[in-house]
Design a protein around this motif. Structure first.
Motif, PDB file in Angstrom:
ATOM      1  N   GLU A  67      -2.439  -6.657   5.399  1.00 22.49           N
ATOM      2  CA  GLU A  67      -1.619  -5.576   4.880  1.00 22.49           C
ATOM      3  C   GLU A  67      -2.501  -4.367   4.559  1.00 22.49           C
ATOM      4  O   GLU A  67      -3.664  -4.517   4.195  1.00 22.49           O
ATOM      5  CB  GLU A  67      -0.879  -6.012   3.621  1.00 22.49           C
ATOM      6  N   THR A  68      -1.887  -3.171   4.693  1.00 19.95           N
ATOM      7  CA  THR A  68      -2.585  -1.929   4.391  1.00 19.95           C
ATOM      8  C   THR A  68      -1.683  -1.064   3.546  1.00 19.95           C
ATOM      9  O   THR A  68      -0.508  -0.862   3.892  1.00 19.95           O
ATOM     10  CB  THR A  68      -2.955  -1.182   5.675  1.00 19.95           C
ATOM     11  N   GLN A  69      -2.166  -0.517   2.469  1.00 24.57           N
ATOM     12  CA  GLN A  69      -1.401   0.319   1.579  1.00 24.57           C
ATOM     13  C   GLN A  69      -1.483   1.779   2.038  1.00 24.57           C
ATOM     14  O   GLN A  69      -2.572   2.329   2.216  1.00 24.57           O
ATOM     15  CB  GLN A  69      -1.933   0.198   0.142  1.00 24.57           C
ATOM     16  N   ILE A  70      -0.318   2.398   2.294  1.00 29.11           N
ATOM     17  CA  ILE A  70      -0.243   3.808   2.699  1.00 29.11           C
ATOM     18  C   ILE A  70       0.471   4.556   1.601  1.00 29.11           C
ATOM     19  O   ILE A  70       1.621   4.250   1.256  1.00 29.11           O
ATOM     20  CB  ILE A  70       0.512   3.958   4.033  1.00 29.11           C
ATOM     21  N   GLU A  71      -0.146   5.583   1.098  1.00 25.15           N
ATOM     22  CA  GLU A  71       0.432   6.366   0.024  1.00 25.15           C
ATOM     23  C   GLU A  71       1.426   7.409   0.580  1.00 25.15           C
ATOM     24  O   GLU A  71       1.447   7.719   1.770  1.00 25.15           O
ATOM     25  CB  GLU A  71      -0.675   7.069  -0.773  1.00 25.15           C
ATOM     26  N   GLU A  72       2.224   7.939  -0.330  1.00 20.68           N
ATOM     27  CA  GLU A  72       3.230   8.931   0.052  1.00 20.68           C
ATOM     28  C   GLU A  72       2.574  10.228   0.499  1.00 20.68           C
ATOM     29  O   GLU A  72       1.725  10.767  -0.198  1.00 20.68           O
ATOM     30  CB  GLU A  72       4.163   9.188  -1.128  1.00 20.68           C
TER      31      GLU A  72
ATOM     32  N   GLU B 125       0.800  10.635   3.343  1.00 16.24           N
ATOM     33  CA  GLU B 125      -0.315  10.444   4.246  1.00 16.24           C
ATOM     34  C   GLU B 125       0.100  10.543   5.716  1.00 16.24           C
ATOM     35  O   GLU B 125      -0.660  11.034   6.543  1.00 16.24           O
ATOM     36  CB  GLU B 125      -0.977   9.089   3.975  1.00 16.24           C
TER      37      GLU B 125
END
Length: 337
Positions: A152-157, A159
């Motif tokens: 899993e990879t966290q993508i911020e708002e 980006e």
């Protein structure tokens, strides 16, 4: 089986249709899959509901994606306005003026090459039996065998997608097209008002021209009637003059002809006893016949008297002659002493 068709010439010189059998190529029984553009209907760049280019009388092409009610109402409004503008242009378009009384318009070909106009359209019916296409069943979802590990990879708002930045070109296009369409509608209304004013001026001018034409036609009709009346009067005068001339000529000819005829007729009638003197007629009918009878009677009496005198003289002469002859026949007597 399918047939490869070609033409052959018969012995008599005509062409006939013939075909030779050949195998049919393999083909799918299902419809073709949708194109890539239809697959990308979710992208706004491929959405046909977005108007591009000139929006004047633009017809909206329906898409396979079911639109929402607001968009459908907007499309209907645009279509209704386009139809209204088209009808207004057809209504206020300056057409050909109506033909004058007693005339009519005809269609004339102005093309370079004339062609025969005919209402009969040559048509031919051709039928071809084809195989019906069936809807291809949905391809089952391919789920490969799971291998590896889940990461899993966290993508911020913000980006991957910035709404304020990405929506600005679309808003500029929509606002620009809306303003452009509004300006075009205003210009169209002004143009329609100008066309109506020109139409009214043209109708007033046409009414004036028609009134002048009717007045000129009425003047021409009166002049024609007056000309016909004058011609009829002149013909009547010429006819009367011709009749008078004929009468004068006939009178002169009659006088010239009867100049020698009357004396001849009177002389002939006079010779035949139709014109006579009463004294001469009385002398000829009464006196002269009586005179002739009296003269004849007198002459007869004189002739009778002459005959009686001649008879008496003849008798006396005979007697004296006989008296002279008797002494000669007797003997002579002796003388006495």
């Amino acid at each position: 089986m399918a047939f490869d068709s070609h033409s052959q010439r018969d012995a008599n010189g005509s062409y006939t249709f013939s075909s030779r059998p050949r195998p049919v190529e393999n083909r799918s029984k299902y419809r073709e899959p949708p194109s890539e553009q239809m697959q990308n209907y979710g992208n706004i760049m491929y959405d046909r509901r977005v108007v591009r280019g000139n929006t004047y009388a633009q017809h909206i092409i329906p898409t396979m994606v079911p639109p929402d009610p607001a968009e459908t109402q907007r499309q209907q409004e645009i279509r209704r306005r386009a139809i209204a503008r088209k009808r207004a242009r057809e209504q206020f378009r300056s057409g050909t003026p109506e033909a004058l009384q007693g005339r009519k318009h005809i269609d004339v070909q102005t093309e370079l090459y004339l062609e025969e106009l005919s209402d009969v359209i040559v048509a031919a019916d051709i039928e071809c039996q084809t195989d019906a296409f069936l809807d291809k069943p949905a391809t089952p979802l391919f789920i490969p065998a799971k291998s590896g590990k889940d990461v899993e990879t966290q993508i911020e708002e913000g980006e991957l997608f910035d709404f304020d930045v990405e929506v600005q070109p679309l808003l500029e296009v929509l606002v620009g097209k809306t303003i452009e369409q509004s300006l075009e509608e205003v210009m169209e209304e002004e143009e329609l008002a100008s066309l109506r004013a020109q139409q009214r001026a043209f109708r007033e001018l046409r009414k004036k021209e028609l009134a002048e034409v009717h007045q000129l036609q009425e003047q021409e009709r009166r002049r024609t009637e007056e000309k016909g009346h004058r011609i009829a009067q002149q013909k009547e005068v010429l006819k009367k003059e011709r009749e008078v001339a004929e009468k004068i000529a006939a009178r002169a000819y009659t006088q010239q002809y009867l100049a020698d005829l009357l004396p001849t007729v009177f002389t002939s009638l006079r010779n035949h006893g139709y014109f006579y003197d009463p004294v001469e007629k009385d002398i000829e009918t009464n006196f002269l016949p009586w005179l002739v009878v009296e003269v004849n009677n007198s002459l007869e009496r004189r002739y009778t008297a002459r005959e009686m005198l001649d008879t008496i003289i003849h008798d006396v002469a005979q007697k004296r002659l006989e008296g002279f002859k008797e002494p000669e026949t007797q003997p002579a007597k002796p003388e006495t002493q």
